[in-house]
Every structure is written in C-alpha cells, then in structure tokens.
Write a protein that holds these residues in place. Structure first.
Motif, PDB file in Angstrom:
ATOM      1  N   MET A  93      40.681 -27.873 -21.056  1.00 30.88           N
ATOM      2  CA  MET A  93      41.320 -26.707 -20.440  1.00 30.88           C
ATOM      3  C   MET A  93      42.794 -26.604 -20.842  1.00 30.88           C
ATOM      4  O   MET A  93      43.358 -25.521 -20.899  1.00 30.88           O
ATOM      5  CB  MET A  93      41.232 -26.811 -18.912  1.00 30.88           C
ATOM      6  CG  MET A  93      39.889 -26.421 -18.372  1.00 30.88           C
ATOM      7  SD  MET A  93      39.740 -24.619 -18.384  1.00 30.88           S
ATOM      8  CE  MET A  93      38.199 -24.438 -17.492  1.00 30.88           C
ATOM      9  N   CYS A 128      33.286 -28.039 -22.688  1.00 29.60           N
ATOM     10  CA  CYS A 128      33.241 -28.631 -21.344  1.00 29.60           C
ATOM     11  C   CYS A 128      32.404 -29.885 -21.459  1.00 29.60           C
ATOM     12  O   CYS A 128      31.234 -29.832 -21.882  1.00 29.60           O
ATOM     13  CB  CYS A 128      32.611 -27.647 -20.364  1.00 29.60           C
ATOM     14  SG  CYS A 128      32.087 -28.417 -18.809  1.00 29.60           S
ATOM     15  N   ARG A 129      32.983 -31.020 -21.082  1.00 29.16           N
ATOM     16  CA  ARG A 129      32.275 -32.290 -21.269  1.00 29.16           C
ATOM     17  C   ARG A 129      31.028 -32.362 -20.391  1.00 29.16           C
ATOM     18  O   ARG A 129      30.063 -33.027 -20.732  1.00 29.16           O
ATOM     19  CB  ARG A 129      33.236 -33.461 -20.997  1.00 29.16           C
ATOM     20  CG  ARG A 129      34.312 -33.548 -22.100  1.00 29.16           C
ATOM     21  CD  ARG A 129      35.349 -34.602 -21.806  1.00 29.16           C
ATOM     22  NE  ARG A 129      36.134 -34.282 -20.616  1.00 29.16           N
ATOM     23  CZ  ARG A 129      36.956 -35.121 -20.017  1.00 29.16           C
ATOM     24  NH1 ARG A 129      37.095 -36.348 -20.483  1.00 29.16           N
ATOM     25  NH2 ARG A 129      37.648 -34.746 -18.949  1.00 29.16           N
ATOM     26  N   MET A 130      31.038 -31.650 -19.281  1.00 25.95           N
ATOM     27  CA  MET A 130      29.821 -31.628 -18.452  1.00 25.95           C
ATOM     28  C   MET A 130      28.733 -30.778 -19.107  1.00 25.95           C
ATOM     29  O   MET A 130      27.573 -31.192 -19.187  1.00 25.95           O
ATOM     30  CB  MET A 130      30.135 -31.073 -17.067  1.00 25.95           C
ATOM     31  CG  MET A 130      28.909 -31.003 -16.188  1.00 25.95           C
ATOM     32  SD  MET A 130      29.124 -29.863 -14.835  1.00 25.95           S
ATOM     33  CE  MET A 130      30.213 -30.773 -13.788  1.00 25.95           C
ATOM     34  N   CYS A 145      31.301 -34.228 -14.092  1.00 30.19           N
ATOM     35  CA  CYS A 145      32.580 -33.849 -14.702  1.00 30.19           C
ATOM     36  C   CYS A 145      33.473 -35.090 -14.781  1.00 30.19           C
ATOM     37  O   CYS A 145      33.878 -35.626 -13.742  1.00 30.19           O
ATOM     38  CB  CYS A 145      33.270 -32.783 -13.850  1.00 30.19           C
ATOM     39  SG  CYS A 145      34.981 -32.563 -14.348  1.00 30.19           S
ATOM     40  N   THR A 155      36.498 -35.381 -15.391  1.00 32.04           N
ATOM     41  CA  THR A 155      37.809 -35.191 -14.771  1.00 32.04           C
ATOM     42  C   THR A 155      37.722 -35.421 -13.260  1.00 32.04           C
ATOM     43  O   THR A 155      38.480 -36.221 -12.690  1.00 32.04           O
ATOM     44  CB  THR A 155      38.328 -33.758 -15.065  1.00 32.04           C
ATOM     45  OG1 THR A 155      38.474 -33.622 -16.476  1.00 32.04           O
ATOM     46  CG2 THR A 155      39.646 -33.482 -14.369  1.00 32.04           C
ATOM     47  N   HIS A 156      36.787 -34.759 -12.606  1.00 34.23           N
ATOM     48  CA  HIS A 156      36.682 -34.904 -11.147  1.00 34.23           C
ATOM     49  C   HIS A 156      36.204 -36.294 -10.728  1.00 34.23           C
ATOM     50  O   HIS A 156      36.531 -36.768  -9.643  1.00 34.23           O
ATOM     51  CB  HIS A 156      35.762 -33.820 -10.571  1.00 34.23           C
ATOM     52  CG  HIS A 156      36.427 -32.469 -10.544  1.00 34.23           C
ATOM     53  ND1 HIS A 156      36.354 -31.585 -11.590  1.00 34.23           N
ATOM     54  CD2 HIS A 156      37.200 -31.881  -9.599  1.00 34.23           C
ATOM     55  CE1 HIS A 156      37.059 -30.501 -11.296  1.00 34.23           C
ATOM     56  NE2 HIS A 156      37.580 -30.649 -10.087  1.00 34.23           N
ATOM     57  N   TYR A 192      42.481 -23.685 -14.344  1.00 35.15           N
ATOM     58  CA  TYR A 192      42.794 -25.008 -14.896  1.00 35.15           C
ATOM     59  C   TYR A 192      43.622 -24.902 -16.185  1.00 35.15           C
ATOM     60  O   TYR A 192      43.989 -25.913 -16.772  1.00 35.15           O
ATOM     61  CB  TYR A 192      41.518 -25.790 -15.229  1.00 35.15           C
ATOM     62  CG  TYR A 192      40.623 -26.167 -14.070  1.00 35.15           C
ATOM     63  CD1 TYR A 192      40.981 -25.911 -12.750  1.00 35.15           C
ATOM     64  CD2 TYR A 192      39.414 -26.806 -14.305  1.00 35.15           C
ATOM     65  CE1 TYR A 192      40.142 -26.262 -11.701  1.00 35.15           C
ATOM     66  CE2 TYR A 192      38.574 -27.165 -13.260  1.00 35.15           C
ATOM     67  CZ  TYR A 192      38.935 -26.886 -11.961  1.00 35.15           C
ATOM     68  OH  TYR A 192      38.100 -27.239 -10.939  1.00 35.15           O
ATOM     69  N   GLU A 211      32.610 -30.811  -7.466  1.00 35.99           N
ATOM     70  CA  GLU A 211      32.281 -31.638  -8.637  1.00 35.99           C
ATOM     71  C   GLU A 211      32.697 -33.095  -8.399  1.00 35.99           C
ATOM     72  O   GLU A 211      32.346 -33.982  -9.180  1.00 35.99           O
ATOM     73  CB  GLU A 211      32.991 -31.117  -9.894  1.00 35.99           C
ATOM     74  CG  GLU A 211      32.357 -29.851 -10.442  1.00 35.99           C
ATOM     75  CD  GLU A 211      33.104 -29.281 -11.631  1.00 35.99           C
ATOM     76  OE1 GLU A 211      33.938 -29.983 -12.233  1.00 35.99           O
ATOM     77  OE2 GLU A 211      32.862 -28.106 -11.961  1.00 35.99           O
ATOM     78  N   VAL A 221      37.245 -22.530 -21.360  1.00 37.93           N
ATOM     79  CA  VAL A 221      36.456 -23.381 -22.254  1.00 37.93           C
ATOM     80  C   VAL A 221      35.231 -22.606 -22.771  1.00 37.93           C
ATOM     81  O   VAL A 221      34.927 -21.517 -22.296  1.00 37.93           O
ATOM     82  CB  VAL A 221      36.064 -24.721 -21.578  1.00 37.93           C
ATOM     83  CG1 VAL A 221      37.288 -25.601 -21.369  1.00 37.93           C
ATOM     84  CG2 VAL A 221      35.329 -24.491 -20.263  1.00 37.93           C
ATOM     85  N   ASN A 281      28.445 -24.016 -15.909  1.00 34.36           N
ATOM     86  CA  ASN A 281      28.964 -24.964 -16.907  1.00 34.36           C
ATOM     87  C   ASN A 281      27.789 -25.527 -17.710  1.00 34.36           C
ATOM     88  O   ASN A 281      27.381 -26.681 -17.552  1.00 34.36           O
ATOM     89  CB  ASN A 281      29.680 -26.140 -16.220  1.00 34.36           C
ATOM     90  CG  ASN A 281      30.865 -25.714 -15.389  1.00 34.36           C
ATOM     91  OD1 ASN A 281      30.858 -24.654 -14.790  1.00 34.36           O
ATOM     92  ND2 ASN A 281      31.888 -26.542 -15.345  1.00 34.36           N
ATOM     93  N   CYS A 325      41.845 -31.645 -16.978  1.00 36.03           N
ATOM     94  CA  CYS A 325      40.745 -31.428 -17.920  1.00 36.03           C
ATOM     95  C   CYS A 325      41.380 -31.215 -19.294  1.00 36.03           C
ATOM     96  O   CYS A 325      42.032 -30.184 -19.521  1.00 36.03           O
ATOM     97  CB  CYS A 325      39.930 -30.199 -17.518  1.00 36.03           C
ATOM     98  SG  CYS A 325      38.690 -29.790 -18.752  1.00 36.03           S
TER      99      CYS A 325
HETATM  100 FE1  SF4 Z   1      34.024 -29.093 -17.643  1.00 33.43          FE
HETATM  101 FE2  SF4 Z   1      35.070 -30.749 -15.826  1.00 33.43          FE
HETATM  102 FE3  SF4 Z   1      36.661 -29.526 -17.576  1.00 33.43          FE
HETATM  103 FE4  SF4 Z   1      35.464 -28.121 -15.630  1.00 33.43          FE
HETATM  104  S1  SF4 Z   1      36.998 -29.714 -15.378  1.00 33.43           S
HETATM  105  S2  SF4 Z   1      35.655 -27.550 -17.797  1.00 33.43           S
HETATM  106  S3  SF4 Z   1      33.505 -29.234 -15.478  1.00 33.43           S
HETATM  107  S4  SF4 Z   1      35.030 -31.032 -18.055  1.00 33.43           S
END
Ligand code: SF4
Ligand code: 13P
Length: 302
Positions: A261, A84-86, A170, A172-173, A24, A198, A59, A112, A258
């Motif tokens: 990332m 990582c927001r998750m 997540c 993003t997903h 990513y 995700e 990350v 994660n 992301c």
């Molecule tokens: Fe975290 Fe989602 Fe980014 Fe992966 S894509 S690092 S799960 S926020």
C-alpha cells in the motif's frame, strides 16, 4: 510538493480522470484524491463514476475490481507491482481444491482476492459488509476465503452459521499480538481499542470495537472518548490524527504498515496520468463471471 499536486490536479481535469485512494495509502496521496475510503466505498465509487480514467491508488485486486465494475473505463494502478499478500495466498486451482473438499457449500470470497477466484465464488464481501453478506445467504454453512480471521469473526458475530475458512491471512495485521494490546492498554488505560477484523481472533476478542477501516474511523469520530489505540494499518492512524486533532490516536505498535500500500507516490500518479501506463485488463469471460459475485455484494450493501 505543491507543484506536483497542481500538475496532477490540472492533468486529472484535462483527462477526465478520477483518483481513488485507499486509507492505507501514504497520507499525502489524499492531496490529489477525489475519493478516499475503504474497499467497499471505493468499489461503490468505481461502479458509478462517469470519469473516463480511474487511477486507483491502492493494490492490484482493488484496481481489478474497479475494472470488473467499469469495464469500459481505463483503470490504472500507479504501481503495477503493488499486490496484496493475502490475495496471493489463494489462486484459482487452490480455490477449486478447497471447494472440492467441501462440496455443495456456498462460497464467499473477501474482495481481497483475484478476479479468477471471484469468478468461481457465489458472493463477495469486504470487511464492512461481511456479516451482512453472509447473513443474506440464509444458510447454516459457508466456505470463506482467503482470510481465516475475518471468516471466524463473521462466524462469531452471527452465531448460527458455520464458517469453514481457507487458511489465508494478512501478514500486516497478524503482526499485532495480544501482548501488544495489553502493553498499550497499560500505558493508556483511558483509551479504547479499535481493531480491524483481519487481526488474529485473540486480538479482536480483546478490542472494544472491531470493524472495517471506515467503521474504525466512524467509531473514533462519533465516540465521546478522547483517546484510542488503533489496531490496524498506520494509514488509518495518520488520517485520524489529521482529521480529529482534538483526540489522541495511538498506534498499537510501531510499523503496522502494508508495504504494498505504501509503494504509491505522488510522482507515480503524475507519471501514469501523463503516459497512461499500468492499465489493468481482465479477461472478458472472467469479468462476466466475477461481476456477478461483486454486484450481489453491492446489492446486499445498499
Ligand atoms: Fe492485503 Fe493486508 Fe495489505 Fe490489506 S493490509 S492490502 S489485506 S496485505
Ligand atoms: P477495508 O478497506 O475493507 O477495511 O480492508 C482493509 C484491507 O486490508 C484492504 O486491503
């Protein structure tokens, strides 16, 4: 850019450093990376490398996992604020509460997650090995965190394990919705839809293939089909386009990115190679506990 790449490669050799990059990351990071891949592959590399310095283009939790697996190495994250927001959705106390509400059930954490969270879980997994990891427990019920959608996807694949999930996700997903899949399919009816687990269940259920970053890339490489709608982060689309120019790769919608990332730049990598800043440290007690659940995962993945 060429001069920057040359400076990084020269310094990398002098300092016996290795650069690991997640798929990513901005695609130009691959110009200096020694290894590019998904979370599982990169943690396997981190566990085995004989380099003195690991620069982790990814990350925070990824660099932290590398440090846990290689505690004697200097592990550096080029952008220290890339989280990582998750992973941030569950901390140590929230994990203890989740476990207290569901006592006596084995706990599996997605990689994660923070080192503190890993230190209180039985087993860790990534999106490539989650099904195998959960099956290895030979149990009919597990707790899974932080990603509710990966957990529910695993439950569906196995069919005989109840997966009690923590409500993490997540961001993003989750931007990918069923309408996006439908719209992309209407425009590209020949294309196969490849999605990351995700994604929301309603999206995964519509996909022709669901798998990790590496799973998606391998599927696209080995398939006889010529076009693919990609339901995951833009970095995967960029690498597929670069690696398989004879095939067509369509992002399911614009801007599935992301932001954390994408924080890393080649300039950041040169800077941390020069001054060795942004080193990652993990408390020794946490390392000793967290390494068990990561090692068990690596064992199951062999
Ligand atoms: Fe975290 Fe989602 Fe980014 Fe992966 S894509 S690092 S799960 S926020
Ligand atoms: P994988 O690298 O396991 O596909 O996971 C994707 C991800 O979101 C990493 O943060």
């Amino acid at each position: 850019m060429q001069a920057l790449v040359e400076s990084i490669n020269k310094l990398k050799k002098e300092k016996k450093a290795v650069i690991l990059a997640h798929c990513y990351q901005p695609v130009e990071i691959d110009l200096v990376a020694d290894y590019v891949g998904d979370s599982l592959y990169l943690s396997q590399v981190a566990a085995k490398t004989d380099a003195e310095i690991i620069i982790f283009a990814g990350v925070y939790f990824m660099a932290q996992t590398a440090k846990i697996l290689s505690p004697d190495k200097k592990v550096i994250l080029p952008q220290i604020d890339a989280g990582c927001r998750m992973a941030d959705m569950i901390d140590y106390n929230q994990l203890l509460e989740f476990k207290a509400k569901n006592p006596g059930i084995p706990t599996v954490c997605y990689v994660n997650s923070t080192a503190e969270v890993k230190s209180e879980c039985d087993l860790c997994c990534t999106s490539s090995n989650a099904v195998k990891v959960v099956a290895s427990l030979n149990t009919d019920k597990i707790l899974f965190l932080p990603d509710t959608y990966l957990g529910k996807w695993v439950e569906k694949q196995l069919g005989n394990v109840e997966v009690i999930t923590y409500p993490g996700f997540c961001p993003t997903h989750l931007q990918i919705r069923p309408d996006d899949i439908e719209a992309a399919r209407n425009t590209y009816p020949e294309a196969l839809v490849l999605a990351h687990p995700e994604c929301h269940m309603s999206v995964s259920e519509m996909a022709d293939y669901v798998g990790s970053t590496t799973g998606i890339m391998n599927f696209a490489k080995n398939s006889d089909n010529k076009s693919f709608i990609i339901a995951t982060e833009q970095g995967v689309v960029d690498r597929l386009k670069r690696d398989y120019p004879d095939k067509e790769f369509i992002p399911v919608k614009n801007n599935i990115v992301c932001p954390n990332m994408k924080m890393t730049s080649l300039e950041d990598i040169l800077k941390v190679l020069e001054d060795e800043s942004n080193e990652i440290f993990v408390d020794e007690n946490i390392v000793q506990k967290a390494v068990k659940c990561i090692d068990r995962m690596l064992e199951v993945s062999k």
